[in-house]
Design a protein around this motif. Structure first.
Motif, mmCIF file in Angstrom:
data_model
loop_
_atom_site.group_PDB
_atom_site.id
_atom_site.type_symbol
_atom_site.label_atom_id
_atom_site.label_comp_id
_atom_site.label_asym_id
_atom_site.label_seq_id
_atom_site.Cartn_x
_atom_site.Cartn_y
_atom_site.Cartn_z
ATOM 1 N N ARG A 258 3.217 -2.484 6.783
ATOM 2 C CA ARG A 258 3.272 -1.029 6.842
ATOM 3 C C ARG A 258 2.219 -0.359 5.975
ATOM 4 N N LEU A 259 1.896 -0.978 4.855
ATOM 5 C CA LEU A 259 0.933 -0.393 3.928
ATOM 6 C C LEU A 259 -0.195 -1.376 3.669
ATOM 7 N N GLU A 260 -1.416 -0.942 3.901
ATOM 8 C CA GLU A 260 -2.567 -1.759 3.567
ATOM 9 C C GLU A 260 -2.780 -1.734 2.056
ATOM 10 N N PRO A 261 -3.100 -2.867 1.437
ATOM 11 C CA PRO A 261 -3.340 -2.886 -0.012
ATOM 12 C C PRO A 261 -4.457 -1.922 -0.403
ATOM 13 N N GLY A 262 -4.296 -1.309 -1.562
ATOM 14 C CA GLY A 262 -5.318 -0.387 -2.036
ATOM 15 C C GLY A 262 -4.872 0.336 -3.283
ATOM 16 N N VAL A 263 -5.696 1.256 -3.719
ATOM 17 C CA VAL A 263 -5.418 2.062 -4.908
ATOM 18 C C VAL A 263 -5.558 3.528 -4.535
ATOM 19 N N VAL A 264 -4.589 4.335 -4.931
ATOM 20 C CA VAL A 264 -4.664 5.786 -4.785
ATOM 21 C C VAL A 264 -4.981 6.350 -6.161
ATOM 22 N N TRP A 265 -6.118 7.012 -6.276
ATOM 23 C CA TRP A 265 -6.568 7.515 -7.572
ATOM 24 C C TRP A 265 -6.044 8.918 -7.860
ATOM 25 N N SER A 266 -5.545 9.615 -6.868
ATOM 26 C CA SER A 266 -5.069 10.986 -7.044
ATOM 27 C C SER A 266 -3.771 11.017 -7.843
ATOM 28 N N GLN A 267 -3.497 12.158 -8.461
ATOM 29 C CA GLN A 267 -2.246 12.343 -9.185
ATOM 30 C C GLN A 267 -1.080 12.468 -8.208
ATOM 31 N N VAL A 268 0.011 11.721 -8.506
ATOM 32 C CA VAL A 268 1.250 11.804 -7.743
ATOM 33 C C VAL A 268 2.407 11.977 -8.720
ATOM 34 N N ARG A 269 3.608 12.191 -8.164
ATOM 35 C CA ARG A 269 4.775 12.510 -9.002
ATOM 36 C C ARG A 269 5.919 11.528 -8.725
ATOM 37 N N SER A 270 6.785 11.337 -9.707
ATOM 38 C CA SER A 270 7.933 10.454 -9.481
ATOM 39 C C SER A 270 8.890 11.023 -8.442
ATOM 40 N N ILE A 288 13.030 18.796 -0.128
ATOM 41 C CA ILE A 288 13.051 18.516 -1.564
ATOM 42 C C ILE A 288 11.690 18.856 -2.170
ATOM 43 N N ASP A 289 11.577 18.691 -3.493
ATOM 44 C CA ASP A 289 10.304 18.977 -4.173
ATOM 45 C C ASP A 289 9.245 17.919 -3.882
ATOM 46 N N GLY A 290 9.659 16.667 -3.743
ATOM 47 C CA GLY A 290 8.720 15.585 -3.517
ATOM 48 C C GLY A 290 8.253 15.498 -2.081
ATOM 49 N N ALA A 291 7.207 14.730 -1.855
ATOM 50 C CA ALA A 291 6.663 14.494 -0.521
ATOM 51 C C ALA A 291 6.234 13.044 -0.417
ATOM 52 N N SER A 292 6.332 12.476 0.773
ATOM 53 C CA SER A 292 5.971 11.079 0.982
ATOM 54 C C SER A 292 4.542 10.802 0.520
ATOM 55 N N LEU A 293 4.367 9.619 -0.054
ATOM 56 C CA LEU A 293 3.048 9.180 -0.506
ATOM 57 C C LEU A 293 2.254 8.471 0.582
ATOM 58 N N LEU A 294 2.844 8.273 1.751
ATOM 59 C CA LEU A 294 2.160 7.522 2.791
ATOM 60 C C LEU A 294 0.856 8.178 3.240
#
Length: 395
Positions: A258-270, A288-294
């Motif tokens: 489902r997810l290709e290996p990699g690095v997301v450099w942007s700021q995200v939230r718990s 909700i306040d959060g949003a999917s990281l996909l």
């Protein structure tokens, strides 16, 4: 797709190899990151366990869900657990102390302690064909280190010994604390986490399981106190401040196929963890306040996500920060005092520059403050909060 969440309490990013640590063996965490997506700038929305973990499973900021101490009214918001149960998942949760984390939270199904992994592994082995959500909150990296919380006398004595070393300010004593922490991180990675992942492999579940590795907050050792005698308890290690050593956390999500290996450099939230897991499982995400990281993981979105961070004191909201690189602005609720740090030129947050903060960032913070749950705490409630924090060694 099955879901597993492993939370390593009080884990600093600078003690994890894939985040740049050089002298700590976290090979298992690093291998998990190599096969998944590592989020380089993940920010916890609270600096201690109670509000932080509640945000993780509700996708709401602490100043919105209002669960700011262990005996606060439970939030009415839907949770990760509730959504999973509604979708036909079996849920099992293992926590550091069954009298605290997720106590009374509907659908969490707290079935045992995480002090040893035996219960979680037995629960995994008892699964049938139904999909499952396993949630493990490990205190292996929480002060004091290498002592089971259930061994109360030894635990409190070890905590006191560590605090005395920190209060002394002596280089040797601090290095002893740091070395104990490094050993605890290695134990978490190479014993606890490795055993859990190994069991998933043995059961043939790894390839159909989304695995999230995260911390609820980081850690400090009195660095921010000029007079080390002012460091009175674990609250001053994490809980009292919103500096990055306490709010920046490791976050890794691995989902084979489902997810290709990699690095997301942007700021995200718990708060983004819950909607990410629900999307991976094909479960509808509530408002909700959060949003999917996909979208960040697959490259259809880029850029930093605006983040609010809530600080609490004795069960009440005491600080609210907004973090949007390159700035972090902190508002102290009672006094109105502001702190602000330009993170790209001052990553250790040494020089406060509130006069230089962009006006729109300050406007966002004060607008958010108006939406905050700022319920008054009665003297009786405050006494109860103090007793509970003292029981955990925070005071």
């Amino acid at each position: 797709m099955n879901l597993v969440v492993f939370v390593s309490d009080a884990l600093r990013t600078d003690h994890v190899g894939c985040y740049g640590a050089r002298y700590v063996n976290t090979r298992t965490v690093d291998e998990l990151a190599a096969g998944g997506v590592r989020f380089d700038q993940a920010i916890s929305v609270a600096p201690w366990t109670c509000p932080s973990m509640t945000s993780m499973v509700t996708g709401l900021y602490p100043h919105h869900h209002g669960y700011l101490h262990w005996d606060a009214p439970l939030p009415e918001a839907p949770t990760l657990f509730e959504a999973a149960v509604a979708a036909g998942y079996d849920v099992g949760t293992f926590v550091f102390d069954e009298n605290y984390l997720f106590k009374g939270l509907p659908h969490a199904n707290v079935v045992g302690t995480s002090e040893k992994l035996d219960g979680a592994i037995a629960w995994l082995r008892g699964r049938g064909e139904r999909p499952f959500l396993l949630f493990v909150h490990s205190w292996a990296t929480h002060m004091p280190y290498d002592i089971l919380h259930a061994e109360r006398r030894e635990w409190l004595a070890a905590k006191e010994e560590l605090m005395v070393g920190i209060q002394s300010g002596a280089a040797g004593a601090l290095e002893t604390v740091h070395e104990s922490y490094r050993r605890a991180v290695e134990t978490m990675s190479e014993s606890v986490l490795a055993s859990l992942l190994g069991e998933l492999d043995e059961l043939g579940l790894r390839e159909r399981t989304a695995f999230a590795f995260v911390s609820d907050h980081g850690e400090s050792w009195g660095e921010r106190f000029a007079d080390k005698e002012d460091v009175k308890g674990i609250y001053h290690m994490h809980g009292a401040t919103l500096f990055d050593e306490v709010v920046q956390v490791p976050l890794i999500v691995a989902a084979p196929g489902r997810l290709e290996p990699g690095v997301v450099w942007s700021q995200v939230r718990s708060v983004d963890l819950m909607p990410t897991l629900l999307e991976l499982a094909g479960i509808p995400v509530p408002d909700i306040d959060g949003a999917s990281l996909l979208p960040l993981a697959d490259g259809t979105e880029d850029g930093d996500r605006l983040t609010f961070i809530s600080g609490t004191d004795m069960g009440a909201l005491s600080q609210l920060a907004v973090r949007m690189p390159p700035w972090k602005l902190i508002h102290h609720v009672d006094s109105g005092r502001e702190e602000a740090y330009r993170l790209d030129v001052d990553p250790r947050e040494r020089e406060s520059r509130p006069a230089d903060v962009p006006l729109e960032l300050r406007d966002l913070l004060y607008l958010e403050l108006e939406s905050a749950d700022q319920r008054e705490i009665s003297p009786e409630e405050e006494a109860k909060v103090e007793a509970r924090l003292a029981d955990l060694g925070y005071l």
